[in-house]
Design a protein around this motif. Structure first.
Motif, PDB file in Angstrom:
ATOM      1  N   UNK A 287     -35.644 -16.369  29.987  1.00 57.87           N
ATOM      2  CA  UNK A 287     -34.568 -16.449  28.994  1.00 57.87           C
ATOM      3  C   UNK A 287     -34.986 -17.256  27.775  1.00 57.87           C
ATOM      4  N   UNK A 288     -36.272 -17.348  27.519  1.00 63.16           N
ATOM      5  CA  UNK A 288     -36.744 -18.220  26.444  1.00 63.16           C
ATOM      6  C   UNK A 288     -36.221 -17.786  25.078  1.00 63.16           C
ATOM      7  N   UNK A 289     -35.915 -16.514  24.934  1.00 63.30           N
ATOM      8  CA  UNK A 289     -35.346 -16.054  23.668  1.00 63.30           C
ATOM      9  C   UNK A 289     -34.016 -16.732  23.389  1.00 63.30           C
ATOM     10  N   UNK A 290     -33.239 -17.046  24.434  1.00 66.18           N
ATOM     11  CA  UNK A 290     -31.972 -17.764  24.263  1.00 66.18           C
ATOM     12  C   UNK A 290     -32.228 -19.187  23.780  1.00 66.18           C
ATOM     13  N   UNK A 291     -33.122 -19.894  24.457  1.00 72.18           N
ATOM     14  CA  UNK A 291     -33.398 -21.286  24.095  1.00 72.18           C
ATOM     15  C   UNK A 291     -34.054 -21.375  22.720  1.00 72.18           C
ATOM     16  N   UNK A 292     -34.844 -20.381  22.378  1.00 72.73           N
ATOM     17  CA  UNK A 292     -35.536 -20.401  21.095  1.00 72.73           C
ATOM     18  C   UNK A 292     -34.582 -20.145  19.930  1.00 72.73           C
ATOM     19  N   UNK A 293     -33.545 -19.323  20.143  1.00 74.24           N
ATOM     20  CA  UNK A 293     -32.586 -19.028  19.089  1.00 74.24           C
ATOM     21  C   UNK A 293     -31.451 -20.049  19.036  1.00 74.24           C
ATOM     22  N   UNK A 294     -31.336 -20.876  20.070  1.00 81.68           N
ATOM     23  CA  UNK A 294     -30.324 -21.925  20.066  1.00 81.68           C
ATOM     24  C   UNK A 294     -30.783 -23.066  19.164  1.00 81.68           C
TER      25      UNK A 294
END
Length: 652
Positions: A287-294
């Motif tokens: 889910x790194x795309x979530x953490x990166x866009x947060x």
């Protein structure tokens, strides 16, 4: 080549299905035959390993194409109105690496268990649980969306409960199983909330593909403030991360992991190396795309918590005497390493360390099991000594694991740990780098302490150790082999960065200056342990006597368990329980009793109208009609008064 391998990827569902099928066969058909049950379980996981290797080769052969276009194979699982959920398999470099690691370690654990669990009354039950455990983790790795992942996530938790409490006749095992199950449920609740909120906003839970979470976040999603100035995605990132805090033993939900040692030692190897505890790390990576866009605060929090957990657990390990608990706190510390690597933006380094750690941690846990097996269940390292002479294969392979985790080149841990430390410093996190470097020193110290005392220390005459059977030593040698060469994937000609499906896919060149510093830190830790526990130039007793408070604090694990117990008994069972009792007694019961009194009073009044005399009923009916007529008449009069023509003196 990509098209040809695509046919093999379609069969990826067999990798988790075969162990699950073996679980069903053992549980319902062959449980009375121990040998047949073990054979079915081992053949199933070895077949899955073969498929995983084939898929891994296919992924490598496919090159950059599969990095940009992961292979998704799905079937509709649930469709109700606008809700459509698919289950299937996701093949990309990261899942291919995880499939290999999980199946390899699970295979070694199951073969090893032939010797370790020989004669146990629950032998067939053990293999059925092992099969289900492997199937659950493999299903989690292949999940194409968050709901599918969550289903297998919970199955992994169930299997850990079954295996930690495998010897259910022991009170300590039962309590440890419950502790693990309940503690991780706290984290799972946060993850479930995150899943629900993400679906509510995006209308999908898919990781990749058209309209998926990653696609929407990367294109048209407009973030907005939600709580305390934090954006929607940031809050979702925190909720999702609560799950890995529990599953991967991050502070303060780490307390279950050391107690998980109550299960059979091969179970500990599987939990700590390739299944439950790395599930949280894998989820954050997936889910790194979530953490990166947060907001950056999300990754900063992960980095800070991971670094704290790393040094916190390492400091506890230096004062522990149980061989399995030392390894357990070592696992907590290494999980902290993986988490703070993710937090500082080193996704490749984190996944790399997950892989190398799986090899040498499984090796050391199985090595510890070999020692415990030879010493008739003794686990205190001070009851051991001189095992190198009596158990050379176990000693040599365990020593390889120690050198690997200490970061000594050319062993696997050197490459992965160095990449994490270099990334922390290069990405602008000098404090986290310093914490990681000191943790590396502590790791080398306490693991060398274990090795020097147990394998090279003075022999104990009362012990009569012997080398374990080949069913146990062969898996040790295979894992030792991977603990040596596993890190070589970071070399330029191999480029491990290919195995991570996010961000840049070119690994940074080895910074030999920083690598030298981390090696020196490891060698200093080994040297200090040698001076104290083997050469004995400095006596450990003198150090304890000089710092009794510090030793007691570390020995008792900072009293975290005691604090939790105090909170439960004093606050939960004391203050909060009394407040809830008062609220229940006077508010809840008061409302219910008040309604009952009102109904009773009303019934008492109405009862007086039931006289049984016809003339009384007629009189009541007459007065009711009169009252009804008067009410209507007054109503019409008020309506007439409100007529605008009447107000002006006009004709009605």
């Amino acid at each position: 080549m990509f098209t040809e391998m695509h046919n093999l990827y379609q069969w990826a569902w067999l990798i988790p299905f075969l162990p699950f099928l073996s679980f069903l066969i053992i549980a319902f058909i062959t449980k009375r035959s121990k040998r047949l049950s073990a054979t079915i379980s081992i053949l199933a996981i070895l077949t899955s390993l073969g498929l995983a290797i084939g898929i891994g080769i296919g992924v490598i052969s496919s090159g950059a194409e599969i990095v940009e276009h992961p292979v998704l194979s799905t079937v509709n699982w649930l469709s109700i109105g606008g809700l459509k959920i698919d289950f299937g398999t996701l093949i990309d470099p990261m899942s291919a690496m995880m499939l290999f690691v999980v199946t390899l370690v699970a295979s070694m654990v199951q073969i090893y268990s032939l010797g370790y669990m020989h004669g146990d009354k629950g032998f067939s039950r053990y293999y059925s649980y092992q099969s289900l455990f492997a199937a659950s983790m493999l299903g989690l790795v292949l999940a194409t969306n968050l709901l599918e992942l969550f289903v297998f996530w919970e199955l992994v938790g169930l299997c850990s409960y079954l295996l930690i409490g495998f010897w259910y006749f022991k009170v300590s095992a039962r309590e440890a199983a419950k502790k693990a199950f309940i503690t991780t449920r706290v984290g799972d609740f946060g993850l479930l909330l995150g899943i629900l909120f993400l679906y509510n906003k995006f209308g999908t839970l898919n990781f990749y593909g058209d309209g998926s979470l990653s696609a929407q976040m990367a294109t048209n999603f407009q973030d907005f403030a939600l709580i305390g100035g934090l954006s929607y995605l940031t809050v979702m990132a925190f909720l999702v991360f609560i799950g890995p805090i529990g599953k991967s033993g991050q502070f303060p939900l780490h307390v279950w992991l050391p107690d998980a040692m109550e299960g059979p030692t091969p179970v500990s190897a599987l939990i700590h190396a390739a299944t439950m505890v790395v599930a949280g790390v894998y989820l954050v990576a997936r889910m790194y795309f979530l953490f990166n866009h947060a907001s950056p605060v999300a990754l900063q929090f992960i980095a800070g918590l991971g670094a704290f957990t790393a040094i916190f657990a390492a400091s506890i390990a230096i004062a522990q005497d149980d061989i399995k608990r030392i390894l357990a706190y070592s696992t907590l510390s290494q999980l902290g390493y993986m988490m703070f690597a993710l937090g500082v933006g080193a996704l490749t380094a984190s996944m790399f360390h997950l892989m190398t750690h799986a090899f040498f941690k499984a090796l050391m846990f199985l090595g510890a099991g070999s020692v415990i097996h030879a010493l008739h269940e003794k686990q205190n390292i001070w009851d051991m000594g001189g095992l190198y002479k009596k158990m050379p294969i176990t000693a040599i392979t365990f020593g390889i694991g120690v050198l690997a985790i200490a970061g000594v080149p050319p062993f696997a841990g050197f490459f992965s740990k160095d990449e994490i430390l270099a990334a922390a410093l290069n990405n602008g996190h000098p404090i986290i780098y310093a914490v990681g470097l000191f943790t590396a020193f502590l790791t080398a110290f306490y693991m060398s302490r274990l090795y020097f005392v147990a394998f090279l220390g003075d022999e104990k005459p009362e012990n009569h150790p012997h080398e374990s059977p080949k069913t146990m030593t062969v898996p040790l040698m295979i894992l030792a082999f991977f603990s040596v060469i596993g890190g070589w994937a970071a070399l330029p000609e191999h480029n491990f960065a290919f195995f991570v499906h996010y961000g840049e896919f070119e690994a940074e060149a080895m910074n030999w200056g920083l690598a030298a510093i981390s090696v020196v830190a490891g060698l200093l830790g080994i040297g200090l342990a040698y001076t104290i526990y083997l050469k004995k130039s400095i006596k450990a007793e003198d150090i304890v006597a000089r710092f009794p408070g510090v030793y007691k604090l570390l020995k008792n694990k900072y009293y975290i368990d005691e604090i939790y117990l105090w909170f439960i008994h004093r606050v939960m069972d004391g203050i909060i329980a009394r407040v809830l009792y008062w609220f229940d007694l006077y508010i809840i019961d008061g409302i219910i009793n008040g309604i009952a009194l009102f109904v009773r009073g009303s019934a008492s009044g109405l009862r007086r109208t039931s006289t049984g005399q016809l003339q009384t009923y007629a009189l009541v009916f007459f007065f009711a009609v009169v009252v009804f007529y008067l009410v209507l008449a007054m109503g019409e009069g008020q309506l007439a008064a409100l007529n605008p023509l009447a107000m002006l003196g006009g004709v009605k």
